[in-house]
Design a protein around this motif. Sequence first.
Motif, PDB file in Angstrom:
ATOM      1  N   PHE A 166      -2.097   9.804  -4.391  1.00  0.00           N
ATOM      2  CA  PHE A 166      -3.211   8.864  -4.723  1.00  0.00           C
ATOM      3  C   PHE A 166      -2.753   7.514  -4.425  1.00  0.00           C
ATOM      4  O   PHE A 166      -1.595   7.317  -4.433  1.00  0.00           O
ATOM      5  CB  PHE A 166      -3.388   8.818  -6.296  1.00  0.00           C
ATOM      6  N   LYS A 167      -3.845   6.831  -3.767  1.00  0.00           N
ATOM      7  CA  LYS A 167      -3.189   5.762  -3.141  1.00  0.00           C
ATOM      8  C   LYS A 167      -3.311   4.370  -4.126  1.00  0.00           C
ATOM      9  O   LYS A 167      -4.048   4.362  -5.046  1.00  0.00           O
ATOM     10  CB  LYS A 167      -4.313   5.421  -1.854  1.00  0.00           C
ATOM     11  N   ILE A 168      -2.343   3.622  -3.877  1.00  0.00           N
ATOM     12  CA  ILE A 168      -2.104   2.349  -4.774  1.00  0.00           C
ATOM     13  C   ILE A 168      -2.143   1.085  -3.811  1.00  0.00           C
ATOM     14  O   ILE A 168      -1.631   0.985  -2.873  1.00  0.00           O
ATOM     15  CB  ILE A 168      -0.904   2.595  -5.969  1.00  0.00           C
ATOM     16  N   LYS A 169      -2.362  -0.207  -4.776  1.00  0.00           N
ATOM     17  CA  LYS A 169      -2.316  -1.340  -4.096  1.00  0.00           C
ATOM     18  C   LYS A 169      -1.685  -2.348  -5.033  1.00  0.00           C
ATOM     19  O   LYS A 169      -2.053  -2.188  -6.084  1.00  0.00           O
ATOM     20  CB  LYS A 169      -3.554  -1.895  -3.347  1.00  0.00           C
ATOM     21  N   ALA A 170      -0.799  -3.196  -4.578  1.00  0.00           N
ATOM     22  CA  ALA A 170      -0.166  -4.137  -5.326  1.00  0.00           C
ATOM     23  C   ALA A 170      -0.151  -5.640  -4.668  1.00  0.00           C
ATOM     24  O   ALA A 170       0.405  -5.651  -3.401  1.00  0.00           O
ATOM     25  CB  ALA A 170       1.130  -3.798  -5.774  1.00  0.00           C
ATOM     26  N   ASP A 171      -0.374  -6.488  -5.302  1.00  0.00           N
ATOM     27  CA  ASP A 171      -0.287  -7.889  -4.735  1.00  0.00           C
ATOM     28  C   ASP A 171       1.396  -8.561  -4.834  1.00  0.00           C
ATOM     29  O   ASP A 171       1.822  -8.247  -5.824  1.00  0.00           O
ATOM     30  CB  ASP A 171      -0.891  -9.198  -5.443  1.00  0.00           C
ATOM     31  N   VAL A 172       2.010  -8.532  -3.693  1.00  0.00           N
ATOM     32  CA  VAL A 172       3.348  -8.989  -3.442  1.00  0.00           C
ATOM     33  C   VAL A 172       3.547 -10.465  -3.507  1.00  0.00           C
ATOM     34  O   VAL A 172       2.964 -11.268  -2.989  1.00  0.00           O
ATOM     35  CB  VAL A 172       3.925  -8.241  -2.172  1.00  0.00           C
TER      36      VAL A 172
ATOM     37  N   GLN B 252       2.361  11.751 -11.873  1.00  0.00           N
ATOM     38  CA  GLN B 252       2.762  10.334 -12.290  1.00  0.00           C
ATOM     39  C   GLN B 252       1.642   9.310 -12.382  1.00  0.00           C
ATOM     40  O   GLN B 252       1.510   8.306 -12.950  1.00  0.00           O
ATOM     41  CB  GLN B 252       3.675   9.638 -11.356  1.00  0.00           C
ATOM     42  N   VAL B 253       0.595   9.640 -11.555  1.00  0.00           N
ATOM     43  CA  VAL B 253      -0.654   8.546 -11.473  1.00  0.00           C
ATOM     44  C   VAL B 253      -1.412   8.360 -12.823  1.00  0.00           C
ATOM     45  O   VAL B 253      -1.871   7.335 -13.095  1.00  0.00           O
ATOM     46  CB  VAL B 253      -1.801   9.044 -10.384  1.00  0.00           C
ATOM     47  N   GLY B 254      -1.535   9.212 -13.650  1.00  0.00           N
ATOM     48  CA  GLY B 254      -2.096   9.153 -15.135  1.00  0.00           C
ATOM     49  C   GLY B 254      -1.164   8.372 -15.786  1.00  0.00           C
ATOM     50  O   GLY B 254      -2.028   7.792 -16.829  1.00  0.00           O
ATOM     51  N   LYS B 255      -0.163   8.015 -15.594  1.00  0.00           N
ATOM     52  CA  LYS B 255       0.791   7.130 -16.532  1.00  0.00           C
ATOM     53  C   LYS B 255       0.877   5.613 -15.882  1.00  0.00           C
ATOM     54  O   LYS B 255       1.400   4.642 -16.514  1.00  0.00           O
ATOM     55  CB  LYS B 255       2.306   7.492 -16.640  1.00  0.00           C
TER      56      LYS B 255
ATOM     57  N   GLU C 281       0.860  -1.205  -0.035  1.00  0.00           N
ATOM     58  CA  GLU C 281       0.003   0.132   0.038  1.00  0.00           C
ATOM     59  C   GLU C 281       0.898   1.354  -0.212  1.00  0.00           C
ATOM     60  O   GLU C 281       1.782   1.452   0.767  1.00  0.00           O
ATOM     61  CB  GLU C 281      -0.838  -0.041   1.255  1.00  0.00           C
ATOM     62  N   GLY C 282       0.833   2.030  -1.052  1.00  0.00           N
ATOM     63  CA  GLY C 282       1.592   3.386  -0.892  1.00  0.00           C
ATOM     64  C   GLY C 282       0.672   4.368  -1.706  1.00  0.00           C
ATOM     65  O   GLY C 282      -0.255   4.322  -2.043  1.00  0.00           O
ATOM     66  N   GLN C 283       1.524   5.365  -1.965  1.00  0.00           N
ATOM     67  CA  GLN C 283       0.931   6.683  -2.705  1.00  0.00           C
ATOM     68  C   GLN C 283       1.913   7.270  -3.692  1.00  0.00           C
ATOM     69  O   GLN C 283       3.073   6.991  -3.529  1.00  0.00           O
ATOM     70  CB  GLN C 283       0.910   7.834  -1.477  1.00  0.00           C
TER      71      GLN C 283
ATOM     72  N   LEU D 135       0.365  -4.606  -9.851  1.00  0.00           N
ATOM     73  CA  LEU D 135      -0.426  -3.385  -9.272  1.00  0.00           C
ATOM     74  C   LEU D 135      -1.953  -3.793  -9.637  1.00  0.00           C
ATOM     75  O   LEU D 135      -2.423  -4.316 -10.852  1.00  0.00           O
ATOM     76  CB  LEU D 135      -0.054  -2.022 -10.322  1.00  0.00           C
ATOM     77  N   THR D 136      -2.767  -3.720  -8.654  1.00  0.00           N
ATOM     78  CA  THR D 136      -4.184  -3.961  -8.541  1.00  0.00           C
ATOM     79  C   THR D 136      -5.201  -2.836  -8.425  1.00  0.00           C
ATOM     80  O   THR D 136      -6.455  -3.241  -8.819  1.00  0.00           O
ATOM     81  CB  THR D 136      -4.458  -5.037  -7.523  1.00  0.00           C
ATOM     82  N   PHE D 137      -4.540  -1.695  -8.033  1.00  0.00           N
ATOM     83  CA  PHE D 137      -5.534  -0.792  -7.532  1.00  0.00           C
ATOM     84  C   PHE D 137      -4.866   0.816  -7.616  1.00  0.00           C
ATOM     85  O   PHE D 137      -3.915   0.867  -7.120  1.00  0.00           O
ATOM     86  CB  PHE D 137      -6.319  -0.890  -6.092  1.00  0.00           C
ATOM     87  N   ILE D 138      -5.574   1.599  -8.224  1.00  0.00           N
ATOM     88  CA  ILE D 138      -5.433   2.846  -8.163  1.00  0.00           C
ATOM     89  C   ILE D 138      -6.661   3.660  -7.674  1.00  0.00           C
ATOM     90  O   ILE D 138      -7.401   3.772  -8.375  1.00  0.00           O
ATOM     91  CB  ILE D 138      -4.814   3.475  -9.596  1.00  0.00           C
ATOM     92  N   ALA D 139      -6.447   4.484  -6.651  1.00  0.00           N
ATOM     93  CA  ALA D 139      -7.408   5.137  -6.003  1.00  0.00           C
ATOM     94  C   ALA D 139      -8.161   6.251  -7.369  1.00  0.00           C
ATOM     95  O   ALA D 139      -7.232   6.918  -7.847  1.00  0.00           O
ATOM     96  CB  ALA D 139      -7.142   5.913  -4.838  1.00  0.00           C
TER      97      ALA D 139
END
Length: 370
Positions: free
Chosen positions: A266-272, A224-227, A217-219, A250-254
Motif C-alpha cells: 500500500f502506498k503512503i505519503k508523508a510531508d517531510v 502493517q497498513v491496518g495499524k 513516498e513509500g510502500q 503521515l498524510t496519505f494511506i492508499a
Amino acid sequence: MKKKIIFGIIAVAFVAVLIWFGKMNSKPAVDYETEKPFKATIERKAVATGKVVPVEEVEIKPQISGIIDKIFVEEGAKIKKGDLIATVRVVPNEQSLSNARGRIGSIQIQLNNAKISYDRNKGLFDKGVISRADFENIELAYSQAKQDLQNAQNDYQIIKKGSAGSGGTANTNIRATTSGMILEIPVKEGYQVIETNNFNAGTTIAFIADMNKMIFEGQVDEAQVGKLKEDSDIEVVLGAIDKKKFPAKLTFIAPKGTEENGAVQFKIKADVSLDDDYFVRAGYSANADIVLEKKDSVLSIKEALLQFDRKTEKPYVEVKTGDDTYERKDIEIGISDGINVEIISGVTKDDAIKVWNKVSKKLDDDNENN
C-alpha cells in the motif's frame, strides 16, 4: 611370580581409574549466568521503503512545434515565474503555409468584391435610392471581409514565424510557469520539439519544482497498513545522508493495494520537515520508521532469555531458586522491539532469570584450568 606382577599392574590400573573418576565427579556443576527484569520503553515499528520527491513537479512544454534554438538556464538553477528558459525556432509546414497563402488570396478577392459593392451602394444611399437597412447589410459584409483578411494574415504569420506580433520574430519564448529549481532539461539545442495539443502531450523542455517542499513516498505491507493512522509522526532516514533523521507527518494511506512479488503493498505519503543544513535532492532513496505501538517504562527482559514449550509453543523462563537450581515459570509477554520484550505476568523485577545458552565466566575459567 608372574601372577603377582600381573595382579599388581591390574591393581595400579584400577586405582588410576578410581582417581580419574574422582576428578571427573569433583568438577563443579554447570552454573549459568542470570539477568533480572528491568524497566524499558518498547516501540514496535514498521519500516516503509521509498524515496523523497517534491510536492509538485511542473513540466514546461512548448505551445508550438519547432527546433530548440537556445537554452538560457542550466539544471540546478533557481528561477522565478516568467523567467526565460529557452527559445524555439519555428520550422513551418510547407503545406500549411501554402494553404494559408491560398486563404489570404481567396479572402482578398472577396474583400475586393465587397469594397466594390460598398462603394457603389454608398453612392446610391447618399442619393436616397436604397434604404439605410440595405446599405448597413452591405457595409457589414465589407467590414467582415476586412476582418477575415486580417485573421488570415495573422494565421499565416503564426504558421511561418510562430508569432503574429509586429516584431516579426522567428522565435517563440518558453518561459517558466512557476518558481523553483530546474531539476532536469531533457532536451538540447537543435532538438526538435512538438507542441502540446489535444492529441499529443508535447515535448518536455524542463522540469521545475520547489525543493523546499518535499514529501516521502513509500510502500508498506498489508500486515502493517491496518495499524497506520493519518497525521501520525514518523521519521525519515535518507540513504545519502547518514545519521540524520527528518521528522515527517503521515498524510496519505492508499485505499487500494498493489501486488508485488506475491505481497500486497500500500502506498503512503508523508510531508517531510527539512533541515536548512542539508540539501535534499529529489529522488533520494529513503526509509520511514513508523511507530505502530509504544509502551513507556514497562517491565521487560531481553528476548534472548525466552524459551518456548515444544508442544504448546508458549513462552517460559527459568528462574534461579538456589545454588545451581532453577525453576520453570510460564510467562505472558506483550510487545517486542526485537531486542527487549514486555513482561505482563509470570516474573517480578527481583527474579534472576537464567541465560540458558550462556554459562558463567567463572565456570569457563575453571574448565580451562582443568
